[in-house]
Design a protein around this motif. Structure first.
Motif, short mmCIF file in Angstrom:
data_model
loop_
_atom_site.label_atom_id
_atom_site.label_comp_id
_atom_site.label_asym_id
_atom_site.label_seq_id
_atom_site.Cartn_x
_atom_site.Cartn_y
_atom_site.Cartn_z
N ARG A 56 -40.40 5.16 -2.16
CA ARG A 56 -39.56 4.48 -3.14
C ARG A 56 -38.60 3.52 -2.45
N LYS A 57 -38.03 3.96 -1.32
CA LYS A 57 -37.14 3.08 -0.57
C LYS A 57 -37.89 1.85 -0.06
N ALA A 58 -39.16 2.02 0.25
CA ALA A 58 -39.96 0.89 0.74
C ALA A 58 -40.27 -0.10 -0.38
N GLY A 59 -40.15 0.33 -1.63
CA GLY A 59 -40.37 -0.59 -2.75
C GLY A 59 -41.56 -0.26 -3.62
N PHE A 60 -42.29 0.82 -3.34
CA PHE A 60 -43.44 1.18 -4.17
C PHE A 60 -42.96 1.70 -5.52
N PRO A 73 -57.32 7.07 -0.13
CA PRO A 73 -58.19 6.09 0.53
C PRO A 73 -58.55 4.89 -0.35
N ASN A 74 -58.74 5.14 -1.65
CA ASN A 74 -59.16 4.06 -2.54
C ASN A 74 -57.99 3.28 -3.14
N ASN A 75 -56.86 3.95 -3.35
CA ASN A 75 -55.76 3.30 -4.08
C ASN A 75 -54.65 2.76 -3.18
N ALA A 76 -54.54 3.29 -1.97
CA ALA A 76 -53.44 2.86 -1.09
C ALA A 76 -53.53 1.37 -0.73
N PRO A 77 -54.72 0.83 -0.39
CA PRO A 77 -54.76 -0.61 -0.05
C PRO A 77 -54.27 -1.50 -1.17
N GLY A 78 -54.67 -1.20 -2.42
CA GLY A 78 -54.22 -2.01 -3.54
C GLY A 78 -52.73 -1.91 -3.77
N ALA A 79 -52.18 -0.69 -3.62
CA ALA A 79 -50.74 -0.51 -3.80
C ALA A 79 -49.97 -1.26 -2.71
N ALA A 80 -50.46 -1.19 -1.48
CA ALA A 80 -49.78 -1.89 -0.38
C ALA A 80 -49.84 -3.40 -0.59
N PHE A 81 -50.98 -3.89 -1.07
CA PHE A 81 -51.11 -5.33 -1.33
C PHE A 81 -50.14 -5.76 -2.44
N ALA A 82 -50.04 -4.95 -3.50
CA ALA A 82 -49.13 -5.29 -4.61
C ALA A 82 -47.69 -5.32 -4.13
N LEU A 83 -47.32 -4.38 -3.26
CA LEU A 83 -45.96 -4.36 -2.73
C LEU A 83 -45.69 -5.59 -1.87
N ARG A 84 -46.64 -5.94 -1.01
CA ARG A 84 -46.46 -7.12 -0.16
C ARG A 84 -46.34 -8.38 -1.01
N ARG A 85 -47.09 -8.44 -2.10
CA ARG A 85 -46.99 -9.60 -3.00
C ARG A 85 -45.61 -9.68 -3.64
N ARG A 86 -45.08 -8.54 -4.07
CA ARG A 86 -43.74 -8.54 -4.66
C ARG A 86 -42.69 -8.95 -3.63
N GLU A 218 -35.75 3.24 -12.93
CA GLU A 218 -35.04 1.97 -12.82
C GLU A 218 -35.92 0.99 -12.06
N LYS A 219 -36.12 -0.19 -12.61
CA LYS A 219 -36.96 -1.19 -11.96
C LYS A 219 -36.07 -2.31 -11.42
N SER A 220 -36.31 -2.71 -10.21
CA SER A 220 -35.49 -3.74 -9.61
C SER A 220 -36.31 -4.46 -8.56
N LEU A 221 -35.76 -5.56 -8.09
CA LEU A 221 -36.42 -6.27 -7.02
C LEU A 221 -36.45 -5.43 -5.76
N PRO A 222 -37.42 -5.66 -4.88
CA PRO A 222 -37.47 -4.91 -3.63
C PRO A 222 -36.14 -5.01 -2.89
#
Length: 233
Positions: A56-60, A73-86, A218-222
């Motif tokens: 959560r602190k990292a922004g996920f 294995p299947n979902n972590a790459p997509g989640a990491a990509f979405a975080l990097r995009r944000r 609570e949703k906020s910017l990274p």
């Protein structure tokens, strides 16, 4: 492991832990006793909570963490990509703001006019909307406590009036004393009123502790630390 021990081991608040349990990110054993649900956390539960706090602190988001927990294995790459995009979007927004000097504007409207060209193709954040489950929990607790205190005062006032009527019928001197409004109200303020306030406040605190309400995420910017981590990667 009990809640206080979990909070000490993970650095999370009880409110955060209960939120993660409600969102089914972790599933401790539970028992219902005395109108309250008691949670018992295992060592793997504590490790999962510690990991959730870091992510959560990292922004996920909560949904991303849930998906990674279900099938890493299947979902972590997509989640990491979405975080990097944000994070990249936040960095781009920061760069756009850096090009506009607030000294060039004399108010909110003129500053918005300067930024308009930079953000015209940007969508509104998807969290710019009402959160149906959000409530200020501290204010909610205060309202419940005050409501129960007022209810207790009203109840004690009714009981006090009944006791006064009963005593006045039996004791002539008390009947004469109670004819004085100052004495009548002073006795209530000295004796029943403090008891009513204490009992009402205690009942309110008990009810709030046992009402398992957890506000929505609570949703906020990274955060700044996550942006710096991304910029350095």
């Amino acid at each position: 492991m009990k809640m206080k021990e979990v909070c000490a081991a993970t650095g999370l608040t009880e409110r955060a832990v209960r939120f993660y349990v409600q969102e089914q990110l972790v599933n401790p054993q539970s028992q219902r006793r005395g109108g309250r649900t008691w949670l018992d956390f295992s060592e793997p539960d504590v490790e999962r909570l510690r990991a959730i706090g870091i992510l959560r602190k990292a922004g996920f988001t909560i949904d991303e963490i849930r998906s990674m927990g279900q099938d890493f294995p299947n979902n972590a790459p997509g989640a990491a990509f979405a975080l990097r995009r944000r994070l990249q979007e936040a960095i781009d927004a920061s760069e756009r703001l850096r090009r506009i000097d607030t000294a060039q504007a004399d108010g909110l409207e003129s500053y918005a006019s300067l930024l308009e060209a930079e953000v015209k193709d940007q969508p509104l954040p998807d969290y710019d909307g009402p959160c149906t489950r959000h409530i200020d929990i501290d204010a909610w607790h205060d309202r419940v406590e005050w409501l129960l205190m007022l209810g207790a005062v009203w109840l004690f006032w009714r009981l006090y009036n009944g006791a006064v009527d009963l005593l006045s019928d039996r004791f002539t001197l008390l009947s004469i004393a109670f004819w004085n409004p100052l004495v009548y109200f002073l006795l209530f303020v000295i004796l029943p009123l403090p008891i009513a306030i204490v009992l009402g406040s205690g009942a309110g605190k008990w009810l709030c502790r046992h009402f398992e309400y957890v506000p929505c995420e609570e949703k906020s910017l990274p955060n700044r630390q996550a942006l710096l981590m991304f910029a350095q990667s």
